[in-house]
Design a protein around this motif. Structure first.
Motif, short mmCIF file in Angstrom:
data_model
loop_
_atom_site.label_atom_id
_atom_site.label_comp_id
_atom_site.label_asym_id
_atom_site.label_seq_id
_atom_site.Cartn_x
_atom_site.Cartn_y
_atom_site.Cartn_z
N LYS A 137 9.17 -5.42 13.12
CA LYS A 137 9.46 -6.77 12.65
C LYS A 137 8.62 -7.09 11.42
O LYS A 137 7.47 -6.67 11.32
CB LYS A 137 9.17 -7.79 13.76
N ILE A 138 9.21 -7.83 10.49
CA ILE A 138 8.48 -8.34 9.34
C ILE A 138 8.44 -9.86 9.44
O ILE A 138 9.50 -10.50 9.52
CB ILE A 138 9.13 -7.94 8.01
N THR A 139 7.26 -10.44 9.44
CA THR A 139 7.14 -11.88 9.55
C THR A 139 5.85 -12.35 8.90
O THR A 139 4.93 -11.56 8.68
CB THR A 139 7.18 -12.34 11.02
N ASP A 140 5.81 -13.64 8.59
CA ASP A 140 4.55 -14.25 8.14
C ASP A 140 3.81 -14.72 9.39
O ASP A 140 4.24 -14.49 10.52
CB ASP A 140 4.86 -15.42 7.20
N SER A 141 2.70 -15.41 9.18
CA SER A 141 1.85 -15.78 10.31
C SER A 141 2.50 -16.77 11.27
O SER A 141 2.13 -16.85 12.44
CB SER A 141 0.53 -16.38 9.79
N THR A 142 3.53 -17.52 10.80
CA THR A 142 4.16 -18.51 11.68
C THR A 142 5.12 -17.87 12.67
O THR A 142 5.37 -18.42 13.75
CB THR A 142 4.93 -19.56 10.86
N ASP A 143 5.70 -16.73 12.30
CA ASP A 143 6.66 -16.01 13.15
C ASP A 143 7.78 -16.93 13.64
O ASP A 143 8.15 -16.91 14.82
CB ASP A 143 5.95 -15.35 14.33
N LYS A 144 8.34 -17.72 12.73
CA LYS A 144 9.44 -18.62 13.08
C LYS A 144 10.79 -17.92 12.86
O LYS A 144 10.87 -16.87 12.22
CB LYS A 144 9.38 -19.90 12.23
N TRP A 145 11.85 -18.55 13.37
CA TRP A 145 13.22 -18.07 13.21
C TRP A 145 13.48 -17.71 11.75
O TRP A 145 13.14 -18.48 10.83
CB TRP A 145 14.17 -19.17 13.66
N ALA A 146 14.10 -16.54 11.53
CA ALA A 146 14.31 -16.08 10.15
C ALA A 146 15.54 -15.17 10.09
O ALA A 146 15.75 -14.33 10.97
CB ALA A 146 13.09 -15.33 9.64
N ILE A 147 16.34 -15.35 9.02
CA ILE A 147 17.51 -14.49 8.76
C ILE A 147 17.62 -14.27 7.25
O ILE A 147 16.90 -14.88 6.46
CB ILE A 147 18.82 -15.11 9.29
N ASP A 148 18.55 -13.40 6.86
CA ASP A 148 18.96 -13.24 5.46
C ASP A 148 17.82 -12.87 4.52
O ASP A 148 17.64 -13.47 3.45
CB ASP A 148 19.64 -14.52 4.95
N ALA A 149 17.05 -11.87 4.88
CA ALA A 149 15.92 -11.46 4.03
C ALA A 149 16.40 -10.65 2.84
O ALA A 149 17.31 -9.83 2.94
CB ALA A 149 14.92 -10.64 4.84
N SER A 150 15.75 -10.88 1.69
CA SER A 150 15.95 -10.06 0.50
C SER A 150 14.58 -9.85 -0.14
O SER A 150 13.67 -10.67 0.04
CB SER A 150 16.89 -10.76 -0.48
N VAL A 151 14.42 -8.75 -0.87
CA VAL A 151 13.16 -8.49 -1.56
C VAL A 151 13.43 -8.25 -3.04
O VAL A 151 14.51 -7.81 -3.42
CB VAL A 151 12.40 -7.28 -0.95
N PHE A 152 12.44 -8.55 -3.86
CA PHE A 152 12.56 -8.31 -5.29
C PHE A 152 11.18 -8.12 -5.90
O PHE A 152 10.16 -8.55 -5.33
CB PHE A 152 13.30 -9.46 -5.99
N GLU A 153 11.17 -7.50 -7.08
CA GLU A 153 9.92 -7.26 -7.81
C GLU A 153 9.85 -8.16 -9.02
O GLU A 153 10.85 -8.40 -9.70
CB GLU A 153 9.87 -5.78 -8.23
N ASN A 154 8.66 -8.68 -9.30
CA ASN A 154 8.43 -9.46 -10.52
C ASN A 154 7.01 -9.22 -11.01
O ASN A 154 6.05 -9.45 -10.27
CB ASN A 154 8.65 -10.96 -10.25
N LYS A 155 6.90 -8.70 -12.22
CA LYS A 155 5.60 -8.47 -12.87
C LYS A 155 4.68 -7.62 -12.00
O LYS A 155 3.49 -7.90 -11.87
CB LYS A 155 4.95 -9.79 -13.24
N GLY A 156 5.26 -6.59 -11.36
CA GLY A 156 4.46 -5.66 -10.59
C GLY A 156 4.23 -6.05 -9.14
O GLY A 156 3.69 -5.25 -8.37
N SER A 157 4.62 -7.26 -8.76
CA SER A 157 4.45 -7.71 -7.37
C SER A 157 5.81 -7.80 -6.69
O SER A 157 6.81 -8.11 -7.33
CB SER A 157 3.76 -9.07 -7.33
N TRP A 158 5.80 -7.55 -5.38
CA TRP A 158 7.02 -7.64 -4.59
C TRP A 158 6.99 -8.90 -3.74
O TRP A 158 5.94 -9.31 -3.24
CB TRP A 158 7.18 -6.41 -3.70
N TYR A 159 8.17 -9.50 -3.58
CA TYR A 159 8.30 -10.74 -2.82
C TYR A 159 9.45 -10.61 -1.83
O TYR A 159 10.41 -9.86 -2.06
CB TYR A 159 8.61 -11.91 -3.76
N MET A 160 9.35 -11.35 -0.74
CA MET A 160 10.46 -11.48 0.18
C MET A 160 10.91 -12.93 0.19
O MET A 160 10.09 -13.86 0.16
CB MET A 160 10.08 -11.05 1.60
#
Length: 347
Positions: A137-160
């Motif tokens: 599982k991938i989650t942040d510290s809240t671990d709340k309901w989550a759907i429709d994840a996408s990732v992208f890169e910007n200026k060398g950093s990756w985001y979800m």
């Protein structure tokens, strides 16, 4: 020398003939009879496509993304039974990150309240080959309901980016962003960058001639152009004909974890076209033509009103252009059966 000249001439004529042949090649929407939440990525001369099946992860491989109906497909992974991620697999996305393939998807145990984001990994050069390994599982510290994840890169950093609930109950879906530590780990707190605020983001079902109220922002996707990042998302209930694409805009040099960096468009950027018999267009992805000269959007939609968000949603593709201010112009959803030229450079 004459033989060499003749060979070059033949090569030139063949190239022109192939170009002319490609120029006359067309396709029609929908690309397949069914397939919600379409996703496309391109690598090493092939398009890899996936969409929601509900029970497993399937990948199509093709040089012509408009020919998905005849493209070979491979079921690459199925969840074991009796786990928190055994059922309701939604919106898989295939990404190539730092030399490996990843599929991010939402799943639960049969209870929608338990939807979370999960990921599988494959080190093969071809995602339809090799072994897919479940990484958790991938989650942040809240671990709340989550759907429709996408990732992208910007200026060398990756985001979800993803759609989630603020609390533990289904009242409103927001768009969240977080920085990633690596392809398997979120490395920051989540930040809410969009909530349903406009009327067109809150359409529900009709009851006694009146629209009920819902609050949905989901299916976030990133489109890069120049120094701007455009984040499209799907708004209103997917079970309504009013499902449409909204858009946020940010400068690539801004702090993407600051909600103030994202500006929301006041009107939907892509919506139903009753005159073309296209309803509830949404949950899109973007891709380039093989020669990288054209920009395309792929999305799902219904061909008739009141068809909801079941298996009648079908994947469609069309070319889009750019406005003078650098923002995308997606136009109007094209009607079923309309002849469209295939993406330039398609072989």
């Amino acid at each position: 020398m004459k033989k060499l000249f003749n060979a070059c001439l033949l090569l030139l004529l063949f190239s022109k003939a192939a170009t002319a042949q490609n120029a006359g090649k067309t396709f029609t929407n929908p690309l397949m009879p069914s397939g919600a939440d379409p996703w496309v990525t391109y690598k090493d001369g092939f398009y890899y496509y996936t969409n929601t099946t509900g029970g497993n992860i399937v990948i199509w491989k093709t040089k012509d993304v408009t020919a998905l109906g005849t493209a070979p497909k491979t079921a690459v992974w199925s969840p074991p039974q009796g786990t928190p991620y055994s059922k309701e697999l939604w919106a898989p996305e295939l990404h190539f990150v730092k030399g490996k393939w990843y599929v991010y998807f939402a799943a639960d145990n049969g209870d929608n309240n338990n939807h979370r984001i999960y990921v599988i990994e494959n080190s093969s050069a071809d995602p339809t080959q090799g072994t897919w390994e479940f990484k958790g599982k991938i989650t942040d510290s809240t671990d709340k309901w989550a759907i429709d994840a996408s990732v992208f890169e910007n200026k060398g950093s990756w985001y979800m980016i993803w759609s989630g609930w603020e609390g533990d109950h289904n009242g409103q879906q927001n768009i969240y962003i977080a920085k990633m530590k690596d392809a398997l780990t979120i490395g920051s707190e989540r930040v809410k960058i969009s909530s349903p605020t406009y009327d067109w983001e809150t359409n529900g079902n009709l009851h006694d001639g009146k629209l009920t109220h819902v609050s949905v922002n989901e299916g976030p996707e990133i489109l890069k152009h120049g120094h701007k990042l455009f984040l499209t998302y799907s708004a209103s209930g997917c079970w309504t004909d009013f499902y449409a694409l909204g858009m946020l805009t940010a400068d690539k040099n801004s702090d993407l974890l600051n909600p103030a960096s994202w500006q929301k468009s006041a009107q939907p950027v892509f919506k139903q076209s009753p005159q073309n018999s296209v309803y509830a267009p949404g949950h899109n992805a973007f891709f380039k033509s093989p020669d990288e000269k054209e920009d395309w959007i792929v999305y799902h939609a219904n061909s008739n009103p009141n068809e909801g968000c079941g298996n009648k949603r079908s994947p469609r593709a069309q070319k889009f252009t750019w406005n003078k201010d650098g923002s995308p112009n997606f136009g109007v959803p094209v009607k079923d059966g309309e002849q469209l030229a295939v993406p330039s450079g398609t072989k």
